[in-house]
Write a protein that holds these residues in place. Sequence first.
Motif, PDB file in Angstrom:
ATOM      1  N   MET A   1      54.666  21.049   0.401  1.00 45.00           N
ATOM      2  CA  MET A   1      54.866  20.273   1.603  1.00 45.00           C
ATOM      3  C   MET A   1      54.351  21.071   2.802  1.00 45.00           C
ATOM      4  SD  MET A   1      58.441  18.723   2.901  1.00 45.00           S
ATOM      5  CE  MET A   1      58.415  17.341   3.967  1.00 45.00           C
ATOM      6  N   PRO A   2      53.546  20.442   3.671  1.00 42.19           N
ATOM      7  CA  PRO A   2      52.987  21.171   4.809  1.00 42.19           C
ATOM      8  C   PRO A   2      54.068  21.560   5.813  1.00 42.19           C
ATOM      9  CG  PRO A   2      52.029  18.954   4.639  1.00 42.19           C
ATOM     10  CD  PRO A   2      53.073  19.089   3.581  1.00 42.19           C
ATOM     11  N   GLY A   3      53.750  22.582   6.611  1.00 42.68           N
ATOM     12  CA  GLY A   3      54.642  23.005   7.676  1.00 42.68           C
ATOM     13  C   GLY A   3      54.512  22.081   8.872  1.00 42.68           C
ATOM     14  N   THR A   4      55.149  22.464   9.953  1.00 50.70           N
ATOM     15  CA  THR A   4      55.134  21.697  11.196  1.00 50.70           C
ATOM     16  C   THR A   4      54.443  22.505  12.279  1.00 50.70           C
ATOM     17  OG1 THR A   4      57.195  20.558  10.626  1.00 50.70           O
ATOM     18  CG2 THR A   4      56.609  20.640  12.971  1.00 50.70           C
ATOM     19  N   LEU A   5      53.636  21.829  13.080  1.00 50.55           N
ATOM     20  CA  LEU A   5      53.059  22.447  14.271  1.00 50.55           C
ATOM     21  C   LEU A   5      53.961  22.082  15.437  1.00 50.55           C
ATOM     22  CD1 LEU A   5      51.038  23.886  16.067  1.00 50.55           C
ATOM     23  CD2 LEU A   5      49.623  21.809  16.020  1.00 50.55           C
ATOM     24  N   TYR A   6      54.609  23.079  16.024  1.00 48.98           N
ATOM     25  CA  TYR A   6      55.454  22.887  17.202  1.00 48.98           C
ATOM     26  C   TYR A   6      54.642  23.231  18.445  1.00 48.98           C
ATOM     27  CZ  TYR A   6      59.353  22.880  13.905  1.00 48.98           C
ATOM     28  OH  TYR A   6      60.208  22.584  12.862  1.00 48.98           O
ATOM     29  N   VAL A   7      54.588  22.328  19.393  1.00 53.26           N
ATOM     30  CA  VAL A   7      53.904  22.569  20.664  1.00 53.26           C
ATOM     31  C   VAL A   7      55.020  22.872  21.662  1.00 53.26           C
ATOM     32  CG1 VAL A   7      52.294  21.652  22.366  1.00 53.26           C
ATOM     33  CG2 VAL A   7      52.097  20.963  19.960  1.00 53.26           C
ATOM     34  N   VAL A   8      55.132  24.144  22.048  1.00 58.46           N
ATOM     35  CA  VAL A   8      56.322  24.647  22.731  1.00 58.46           C
ATOM     36  C   VAL A   8      56.023  24.983  24.191  1.00 58.46           C
ATOM     37  CG1 VAL A   8      58.131  26.418  22.699  1.00 58.46           C
ATOM     38  CG2 VAL A   8      57.114  25.635  20.539  1.00 58.46           C
ATOM     39  N   ALA A   9      56.752  24.336  25.098  1.00 63.14           N
ATOM     40  CA  ALA A   9      56.665  24.684  26.521  1.00 63.14           C
ATOM     41  C   ALA A   9      57.434  25.981  26.756  1.00 63.14           C
ATOM     42  CB  ALA A   9      57.244  23.568  27.374  1.00 63.14           C
ATOM     43  N   THR A  10      56.853  26.867  27.559  1.00 60.43           N
ATOM     44  CA  THR A  10      57.490  28.140  27.889  1.00 60.43           C
ATOM     45  C   THR A  10      57.683  28.222  29.406  1.00 60.43           C
ATOM     46  OG1 THR A  10      55.335  29.236  27.994  1.00 60.43           O
ATOM     47  CG2 THR A  10      56.512  29.327  25.880  1.00 60.43           C
ATOM     48  N   PRO A  11      58.510  29.149  29.879  1.00 65.77           N
ATOM     49  CA  PRO A  11      58.762  29.241  31.316  1.00 65.77           C
ATOM     50  C   PRO A  11      57.485  29.482  32.113  1.00 65.77           C
ATOM     51  CG  PRO A  11      60.352  30.556  30.109  1.00 65.77           C
ATOM     52  CD  PRO A  11      59.311  30.112  29.115  1.00 65.77           C
ATOM     53  N   ILE A  12      57.460  28.927  33.341  1.00 65.30           N
ATOM     54  CA  ILE A  12      56.301  29.142  34.218  1.00 65.30           C
ATOM     55  C   ILE A  12      56.495  30.389  35.073  1.00 65.30           C
ATOM     56  CG2 ILE A  12      55.602  26.729  34.230  1.00 65.30           C
ATOM     57  CD1 ILE A  12      56.880  26.455  37.007  1.00 65.30           C
ATOM     58  N   GLY A  13      57.641  30.972  35.008  1.00 66.50           N
ATOM     59  CA  GLY A  13      57.918  32.175  35.784  1.00 66.50           C
ATOM     60  C   GLY A  13      59.246  32.772  35.389  1.00 66.50           C
ATOM     61  N   ASN A  14      60.326  32.088  35.715  1.00 67.36           N
ATOM     62  CA  ASN A  14      61.670  32.565  35.443  1.00 67.36           C
ATOM     63  C   ASN A  14      61.997  32.372  33.963  1.00 67.36           C
ATOM     64  OD1 ASN A  14      64.513  32.857  35.230  1.00 67.36           O
ATOM     65  ND2 ASN A  14      64.731  32.360  37.406  1.00 67.36           N
ATOM     66  N   LEU A  15      62.213  33.473  33.259  1.00 74.07           N
ATOM     67  CA  LEU A  15      62.451  33.395  31.816  1.00 74.07           C
ATOM     68  C   LEU A  15      63.718  32.624  31.469  1.00 74.07           C
ATOM     69  CD1 LEU A  15      61.382  36.963  30.632  1.00 74.07           C
ATOM     70  CD2 LEU A  15      60.063  34.836  30.589  1.00 74.07           C
ATOM     71  N   GLU A  16      64.647  32.485  32.401  1.00 73.48           N
ATOM     72  CA  GLU A  16      65.871  31.733  32.135  1.00 73.48           C
ATOM     73  C   GLU A  16      65.618  30.238  31.977  1.00 73.48           C
ATOM     74  OE1 GLU A  16      68.631  32.646  35.259  1.00 73.48           O
ATOM     75  OE2 GLU A  16      68.866  34.721  34.603  1.00 73.48           O
ATOM     76  N   ASP A  17      64.407  29.773  32.302  1.00 71.76           N
ATOM     77  CA  ASP A  17      64.087  28.354  32.185  1.00 71.76           C
ATOM     78  C   ASP A  17      63.720  27.930  30.763  1.00 71.76           C
ATOM     79  OD1 ASP A  17      64.550  27.899  34.874  1.00 71.76           O
ATOM     80  OD2 ASP A  17      62.455  28.194  35.434  1.00 71.76           O
ATOM     81  N   VAL A  18      63.615  28.856  29.831  1.00 66.75           N
ATOM     82  CA  VAL A  18      63.278  28.499  28.459  1.00 66.75           C
ATOM     83  C   VAL A  18      64.448  27.742  27.839  1.00 66.75           C
ATOM     84  CG1 VAL A  18      64.115  30.626  27.347  1.00 66.75           C
ATOM     85  CG2 VAL A  18      62.190  29.365  26.344  1.00 66.75           C
ATOM     86  N   THR A  19      64.145  26.777  26.989  1.00 68.92           N
ATOM     87  CA  THR A  19      65.218  25.995  26.365  1.00 68.92           C
ATOM     88  C   THR A  19      65.730  26.694  25.106  1.00 68.92           C
ATOM     89  OG1 THR A  19      63.777  24.672  24.930  1.00 68.92           O
ATOM     90  CG2 THR A  19      64.138  23.852  27.193  1.00 68.92           C
ATOM     91  N   ALA A  20      66.975  26.390  24.764  1.00 70.06           N
ATOM     92  CA  ALA A  20      67.574  26.930  23.540  1.00 70.06           C
ATOM     93  C   ALA A  20      66.768  26.473  22.324  1.00 70.06           C
ATOM     94  CB  ALA A  20      69.027  26.482  23.427  1.00 70.06           C
ATOM     95  N   ARG A  21      66.286  25.251  22.361  1.00 70.28           N
ATOM     96  CA  ARG A  21      65.489  24.722  21.243  1.00 70.28           C
ATOM     97  C   ARG A  21      64.181  25.488  21.096  1.00 70.28           C
ATOM     98  NH1 ARG A  21      62.884  18.785  21.135  1.00 70.28           N
ATOM     99  NH2 ARG A  21      62.129  18.779  18.991  1.00 70.28           N
ATOM    100  N   ALA A  22      63.519  25.791  22.225  1.00 66.37           N
ATOM    101  CA  ALA A  22      62.268  26.560  22.164  1.00 66.37           C
ATOM    102  C   ALA A  22      62.520  27.932  21.551  1.00 66.37           C
ATOM    103  CB  ALA A  22      61.661  26.695  23.561  1.00 66.37           C
ATOM    104  N   LEU A  23      63.600  28.593  21.953  1.00 65.26           N
ATOM    105  CA  LEU A  23      63.919  29.916  21.394  1.00 65.26           C
ATOM    106  C   LEU A  23      64.173  29.838  19.896  1.00 65.26           C
ATOM    107  CD1 LEU A  23      66.203  31.359  24.219  1.00 65.26           C
ATOM    108  CD2 LEU A  23      63.820  31.959  23.708  1.00 65.26           C
ATOM    109  N   ARG A  24      64.892  28.800  19.453  1.00 69.35           N
ATOM    110  CA  ARG A  24      65.150  28.639  18.020  1.00 69.35           C
ATOM    111  C   ARG A  24      63.848  28.476  17.252  1.00 69.35           C
ATOM    112  NH1 ARG A  24      64.951  24.481  14.958  1.00 69.35           N
ATOM    113  NH2 ARG A  24      65.197  22.939  16.607  1.00 69.35           N
ATOM    114  N   VAL A  25      62.966  27.623  17.769  1.00 68.43           N
ATOM    115  CA  VAL A  25      61.691  27.383  17.087  1.00 68.43           C
ATOM    116  C   VAL A  25      60.864  28.660  17.051  1.00 68.43           C
ATOM    117  CG1 VAL A  25      59.474  26.179  17.318  1.00 68.43           C
ATOM    118  CG2 VAL A  25      61.612  24.901  17.490  1.00 68.43           C
ATOM    119  N   LEU A  26      60.792  29.384  18.154  1.00 69.13           N
ATOM    120  CA  LEU A  26      60.004  30.618  18.201  1.00 69.13           C
ATOM    121  C   LEU A  26      60.537  31.657  17.211  1.00 69.13           C
ATOM    122  CD1 LEU A  26      59.416  30.888  22.056  1.00 69.13           C
ATOM    123  CD2 LEU A  26      57.731  30.268  20.302  1.00 69.13           C
TER     124      LEU A  26
END
Length: 197
Positions: A1-26
């Motif tokens: 079964m193929p994997g998934t390509l996640y297209v993940v938005a990251t903070p534009i400056g302040n690292l606290e703006d990253v989402t919990a979901r993005a961190l889990r995926v990363l």
Amino acid sequence: MPGTLYVVATPIGNLEDVTARALRVLREVAVVAAEDTRRTHNLLVHFGITTPTTSLHEHNEQAKTALLLQRLSAGESVALVSDAGTPVISDPGAHFVQAALDAGIHVEPIPGVSAVTTLLMASGQEVDSFKWAGFAPNRSNDRDIWLRALADAGEPVIFFEAPHRIAPMLEAIERVAGDIPLCVGREMTKRHEEFLR
């Protein structure tokens, strides 16, 4: 079964703006395909993430796509990130995403902070709709033609501009569009954030 390509938005400056979901995926993917591995490394280290990175930028996207598709087809998942903000929005990645879709790979967006919406939030404009125009042309003649086409949009227009070209751009806007409401944002979400209206 193929994997998934996640297209993940990251903070534009302040690292606290990253989402919990993005961190889990990363943390969970096999590899992070990054526009600039050095900048992504800083984000990953800040959050204690040890996932390996590989570069995927405008100069190597064609070649790297085939290699990453092999990994996805073999069942590994991949996260695509840009330097800051949302991949594909005036950043590399569109070719890779389309190739993954063509290969039947599941593509999952992981939304987050965006320079476009951040500026709109601070603009003071009523925003029922807006026009996203990407980067302005470099040459002044091309820029004036581009601005004339945008002048009659009838809605807020958002675009990116290099810091050293702001003054000439403001002069061109006044010459082409006259005295209009304007908001310029720089260093958004960072310590020296500034909005000029």
